[in-house]
Design an enzyme around this catalytic site. Structure first.
Site, mmCIF file in Angstrom:
data_model
loop_
_atom_site.group_PDB
_atom_site.id
_atom_site.type_symbol
_atom_site.label_atom_id
_atom_site.label_comp_id
_atom_site.label_asym_id
_atom_site.label_seq_id
_atom_site.Cartn_x
_atom_site.Cartn_y
_atom_site.Cartn_z
ATOM 1 N N TYR A 1 -3.128 1.883 -19.994
ATOM 2 C CA TYR A 1 -2.204 1.987 -18.873
ATOM 3 C C TYR A 1 -2.845 1.809 -17.501
ATOM 4 O O TYR A 1 -2.315 1.115 -16.645
ATOM 5 C CB TYR A 1 -1.504 3.359 -18.921
ATOM 6 C CG TYR A 1 -0.954 3.841 -17.590
ATOM 7 C CD1 TYR A 1 0.193 3.262 -17.044
ATOM 8 C CD2 TYR A 1 -1.589 4.856 -16.873
ATOM 9 C CE1 TYR A 1 0.694 3.701 -15.811
ATOM 10 C CE2 TYR A 1 -1.091 5.288 -15.649
ATOM 11 C CZ TYR A 1 0.050 4.712 -15.130
ATOM 12 O OH TYR A 1 0.533 5.131 -13.925
ATOM 13 N N ASP B 1 4.138 2.016 -22.449
ATOM 14 C CA ASP B 1 2.752 2.247 -22.880
ATOM 15 C C ASP B 1 2.498 3.691 -23.254
ATOM 16 O O ASP B 1 1.632 3.982 -24.068
ATOM 17 C CB ASP B 1 1.791 1.819 -21.757
ATOM 18 C CG ASP B 1 2.104 2.546 -20.475
ATOM 19 O OD1 ASP B 1 1.523 3.607 -20.231
ATOM 20 O OD2 ASP B 1 2.967 2.057 -19.716
ATOM 21 N N SER C 1 3.836 -1.374 -16.598
ATOM 22 C CA SER C 1 2.757 -1.317 -17.590
ATOM 23 C C SER C 1 3.225 -1.452 -19.032
ATOM 24 O O SER C 1 2.406 -1.682 -19.918
ATOM 25 C CB SER C 1 1.938 -0.050 -17.383
ATOM 26 O OG SER C 1 2.825 1.044 -17.325
ATOM 27 N N ASN D 1 -15.426 7.725 -8.459
ATOM 28 C CA ASN D 1 -14.272 7.658 -9.354
ATOM 29 C C ASN D 1 -14.612 8.509 -10.572
ATOM 30 O O ASN D 1 -15.617 8.283 -11.224
ATOM 31 C CB ASN D 1 -14.003 6.214 -9.767
ATOM 32 C CG ASN D 1 -12.940 6.092 -10.851
ATOM 33 O OD1 ASN D 1 -12.938 5.132 -11.604
ATOM 34 N ND2 ASN D 1 -12.035 7.044 -10.943
ATOM 35 N N GLY D 2 -13.743 9.470 -10.840
ATOM 36 C CA GLY D 2 -13.964 10.359 -11.977
ATOM 37 C C GLY D 2 -13.753 11.793 -11.565
ATOM 38 O O GLY D 2 -13.216 12.076 -10.490
ATOM 39 N N GLY E 1 -5.380 4.399 -6.757
ATOM 40 C CA GLY E 1 -5.259 5.565 -5.885
ATOM 41 C C GLY E 1 -4.534 5.185 -4.622
ATOM 42 O O GLY E 1 -4.883 4.179 -3.994
ATOM 43 N N CYS F 1 -9.694 6.965 -9.195
ATOM 44 C CA CYS F 1 -9.774 6.253 -7.913
ATOM 45 C C CYS F 1 -10.343 4.854 -8.111
ATOM 46 O O CYS F 1 -10.773 4.485 -9.187
ATOM 47 C CB CYS F 1 -10.707 6.992 -6.968
ATOM 48 S SG CYS F 1 -10.263 8.698 -6.678
ATOM 49 N N CYS G 1 -6.263 15.859 -19.512
ATOM 50 C CA CYS G 1 -7.514 15.167 -19.200
ATOM 51 C C CYS G 1 -8.268 15.970 -18.136
ATOM 52 O O CYS G 1 -7.666 16.432 -17.169
ATOM 53 C CB CYS G 1 -7.216 13.770 -18.661
ATOM 54 S SG CYS G 1 -8.708 12.901 -18.135
HETATM 55 O O1 LIG Z 1 6.181 10.419 -19.220
HETATM 56 P P1 LIG Z 1 5.863 10.256 -17.758
HETATM 57 O O2 LIG Z 1 5.272 11.509 -17.185
HETATM 58 O O3 LIG Z 1 7.016 9.757 -16.978
HETATM 59 O O4 LIG Z 1 4.658 9.227 -17.612
HETATM 60 C C1 LIG Z 1 4.570 8.027 -18.328
HETATM 61 C C2 LIG Z 1 5.018 6.833 -17.507
HETATM 62 O O5 LIG Z 1 4.221 6.738 -16.301
HETATM 63 C C3 LIG Z 1 3.574 5.468 -16.259
HETATM 64 O O6 LIG Z 1 4.311 4.511 -15.513
HETATM 65 P P2 LIG Z 1 4.359 4.391 -13.905
HETATM 66 O O7 LIG Z 1 5.761 4.206 -13.523
HETATM 67 O O8 LIG Z 1 3.643 5.537 -13.259
HETATM 68 O O9 LIG Z 1 3.459 3.125 -13.538
HETATM 69 P P3 LIG Z 1 3.589 1.561 -13.889
HETATM 70 O O10 LIG Z 1 4.515 0.953 -12.874
HETATM 71 O O11 LIG Z 1 2.207 1.027 -13.763
HETATM 72 O O12 LIG Z 1 4.111 1.438 -15.293
HETATM 73 C C4 LIG Z 1 3.514 5.030 -17.695
HETATM 74 O O13 LIG Z 1 3.445 3.624 -17.794
HETATM 75 C C5 LIG Z 1 4.809 5.548 -18.270
HETATM 76 O O14 LIG Z 1 5.875 4.672 -17.973
HETATM 77 N N1 LIG Z 2 -9.502 10.051 -8.837
HETATM 78 C C1 LIG Z 2 -10.769 10.095 -8.583
HETATM 79 O O1 LIG Z 2 -11.576 9.435 -9.224
HETATM 80 C C2 LIG Z 2 -11.076 11.024 -7.480
HETATM 81 C C3 LIG Z 2 -12.539 11.355 -7.295
HETATM 82 C C4 LIG Z 2 -12.776 12.787 -6.846
HETATM 83 N N2 LIG Z 2 -12.787 13.664 -7.971
HETATM 84 C C5 LIG Z 2 -11.786 13.213 -5.784
HETATM 85 O O2 LIG Z 2 -10.933 14.030 -6.029
HETATM 86 O O3 LIG Z 2 -11.818 12.712 -4.684
HETATM 87 S S1 SF4 Z 3 -8.903 12.586 -21.918
HETATM 88 FE FE1 SF4 Z 3 -7.581 10.773 -22.070
HETATM 89 S S2 SF4 Z 3 -7.199 10.132 -19.945
HETATM 90 FE FE2 SF4 Z 3 -8.956 11.532 -19.943
HETATM 91 S S3 SF4 Z 3 -10.778 10.230 -20.073
HETATM 92 FE FE3 SF4 Z 3 -10.254 10.802 -22.172
HETATM 93 S S4 SF4 Z 3 -8.865 9.182 -22.879
HETATM 94 FE FE4 SF4 Z 3 -9.000 9.028 -20.674
HETATM 95 MG MG LIG Z 4 5.026 2.737 -16.757
#
Ligand SMILES: O=P(O)(O)OC[C@H]1O[C@H](OP(=O)(O)OP(=O)(O)O)[C@H](O)[C@@H]1O
Ligand SMILES: NC(=O)CC[C@H](N)C(=O)O
Ligand code: SF4
Ligand SMILES: [Mg+2]
Length: 498
Positions: A279, A383, A320, A134-135, A60, A33, A419
């Site tokens: 990313y 990315d 990204s 956030n987290g 978010g 978030c 994660c």
């Molecule tokens: O393998 P997947 O599950 O498809 O996830 C990976 C993709 O998702 C993200 O992009 P996204 O389109 O969400 O955001 P962006 O516009 O910031 O690149 C990331 O940059 C990859 O392109």
């Molecule tokens: N993405 C987040 O950091 C969300 C914070 C919190 N865990 C929630 O679900 O609202």
């Molecule tokens: S597990 Fe991956 S996405 Fe989650 S905090 Fe660590 S580096 Fe970030």
């Molecule tokens: Mg992308």
């Protein structure tokens, strides 16, 4: 514009209406978030927070909220939707105050609904506190059980409300804000970057590993006023200057007296999420004194050095993947071209809550430039590959546009582990690299070649201590221990000790 209404803290529900067992998304992380905080009695703090949240919208997109403190009175407005949908001029004028905090949410614990939107506002002996998180905590179940045992009623199914409630518990037992908060943080395990509002001031806090980012900015003027934001892009938008990061295990307390710093954790050990750098965070945000754009360009240069291939053009997957593709082109000498045009009104597909939304989102979002692509051998740089949804669709689209060779280069290593700290890299069985080798993934995607960046390349390109990052989704080496029952919910392919 989505209709909204403002509630005072007193009207905020304090009865649990969504029992834990009914919430199918509890402990099912999805994203991270955006949080924002400001102490500036001479400013329109609600409006400043609105702009801060606007810049943090990429973190978010489910709900947004702002709480302001006007002496002892709290004004809260939150709703489902984007920042621009939840707030308008008239809503903002109903949020007067000396200080404000704000949140843009992507649910990680607790479903996506209005009650779970943040800030969470909780009454205490010293007045209300408002909290934006956030987290993601990994000991949510244990905390919830402890609170239920002491007959504390829960209004939401989020982990964030639990943090606010344990602070309230300590304060109600006689502690002041600072003592109460630091006592409470020792009960929380996992990732938490917090901004907390009280009638006296604003707190900024990071967990002992500083997994999620949080920065401090200053506003020009006398006296100096302070601002907190998840990323520096949240400071830029209101003309605040980046001062420094909130350190892992640090609590900053911003009041009329200025900024005071406390180290609440005895064992801070920096483990910033490397995925933020690759990313998640905005490329114009600054981490380690440079923009993430520069880091991402270096990742592209590194993958070009590690996995060279001959081709006619290089392009990135918007948005990204673009900085890494530019780095790749610069390093390889292969011309950079735009092969895909992004519809800028479609958001991040990775963070859509369902797979079918992700699939249709990609087609709506990215359209190939046929005249640029037809008859070419292309290098496409992204990315990351998480589930493989984006890449699978894109390769098909490129072939239909007449591309004769597709070479895919990914500026991060294979994502093999989920994660638990607040970014939805899904359950392990949904991660394409958890079950398939690079050769098998290349076959499944239909590319002529596929290469990922090495872990060493990813970490060394940071130019920082390589031990100061969490990279568990590439290694399975989790910096904060995950309780067995939580592990079992997502580490589906691993043998989890019981
Ligand atoms: O393998 P997947 O599950 O498809 O996830 C990976 C993709 O998702 C993200 O992009 P996204 O389109 O969400 O955001 P962006 O516009 O910031 O690149 C990331 O940059 C990859 O392109
Ligand atoms: N993405 C987040 O950091 C969300 C914070 C919190 N865990 C929630 O679900 O609202
Ligand atoms: S597990 Fe991956 S996405 Fe989650 S905090 Fe660590 S580096 Fe970030
Ligand atoms: Mg992308």
């Amino acid at each position: 514009m989505i209709p909204t209404h403002s509630v005072t803290a007193d009207e905020y529900p304090n009865q649990a209406t969504d029992p834990i067992s009914h919430d199918h998304r509890l402990d099912k992380p999805e994203e991270a978030c955006g949080v924002f905080g400001i102490y500036a009695p001479e400013q329109d703090v609600a409006k400043m927070t609105y702009f801060g949240l606007y810049a943090l919208q990429h973190r978010g997109q489910e709900s947004a909220g702002i709480a302001t403190f006007e002496d002892e009175k709290v004004h809260l407005h939150k709703d489902m939707g984007l920042v621009s949908q939840v707030f308008n001029e008239s809503v903002l004028t109903q949020l007067p105050g000396n200080l404000a905090i704000g949140h843009t949410r992507y649910s990680t614990t607790g479903s996506s609904r209005k009650d779970n939107a943040q800030p969470a506002v909780i009454p205490t002996r010293l007045g209300s506190l408002a909290l934006a998180h956030n987290g993601n905590l990994v000991n949510t179940v244990q905390l919830r059980e402890e609170l239920v045992e002491t007959k504390v009623s829960l209004a939401t199914t989020t982990d964030s409300e639990l943090i606010a409630l344990v602070i309230a518990e300590a304060v109600n037992a006689g502690a002041d804000w600072l003592e109460g908060a630091s006592k409470a943080f020792h009960r929380c395990q996992g990732a938490f970057s917090l901004v907390i509002g009280t009638s006296v001031g604003v707190m900024g806090v990071r967990d002992p590993n500083g997994i999620r980012p949080l920065v401090i900015g200053t506003l020009p003027g006398n006296p100096v006023r302070y601002v907190l934001a998840s990323e520096t892009c949240g400071l830029d938008i209101i003309g605040a200057e980046y001062l420094r990061d909130v350190e892992p295990g640090e609590l900053v307390w911003i009041t009329e007296e200025g900024l005071a710093s406390y180290h609440w954790s005895q064992k801070p050990q920096r483990k910033l999420c490397i995925f933020e750098m690759i990313y998640f965070a905005r490329p114009d945000s600054i981490m380690h004194n440079e923009s993430l754009y520069s880091y991402r360009m270096r990742l592209g240069k590194q993958i070009a050095a590690e996995s060279a291939v001959d081709a006619d053009i290089v392009f990135g997957v918007p948005d990204s993947g673009i900085p890494a593709a530019i780095g790749f082109a610069q390093s390889s000498g292969i011309p950079y071209a735009e092969g895909l045009i992004k519809n800028r009104y479609v958001g991040r597909t990775f963070i859509q809550p369902t797979q079918s939304m992700r699939e249709s989102g990609i087609r709506m979002k990215l359209n190939p430039l046929k005249d640029v692509l037809a008859g070419k051998r292309v290098i496409i740089v992204d990315d990351s590959i998480v589930r493989g949804t984006t890449s699978r669709k894109l390769v098909k689209t490129l072939r239909e546009a007449g591309v004769i060779e597709v070479h895919m280069r990914i500026s991060s290593p294979p994502v093999t582990h989920p994660c638990f700290y607040g970014i939805d890299t899904d359950n392990q069985d949904q991660l394409i690299a958890a079950t398939k080798s690079v050769t098998e993934i290349a076959e499944q995607l239909g590319v002529d070649s596929l290469a990922y960046l090495s872990r060493k390349g990813m970490l060394e390109a940071t130019r920082e201590d390589t031990n100061s990052f969490c990279s568990a989704c590439f290694t399975g080496d989790y910096p904060v221990t995950i309780p067995e029952q939580v592990k079992r919910s997502k580490l589906i392919l691993e043998k989890v000790a019981v």
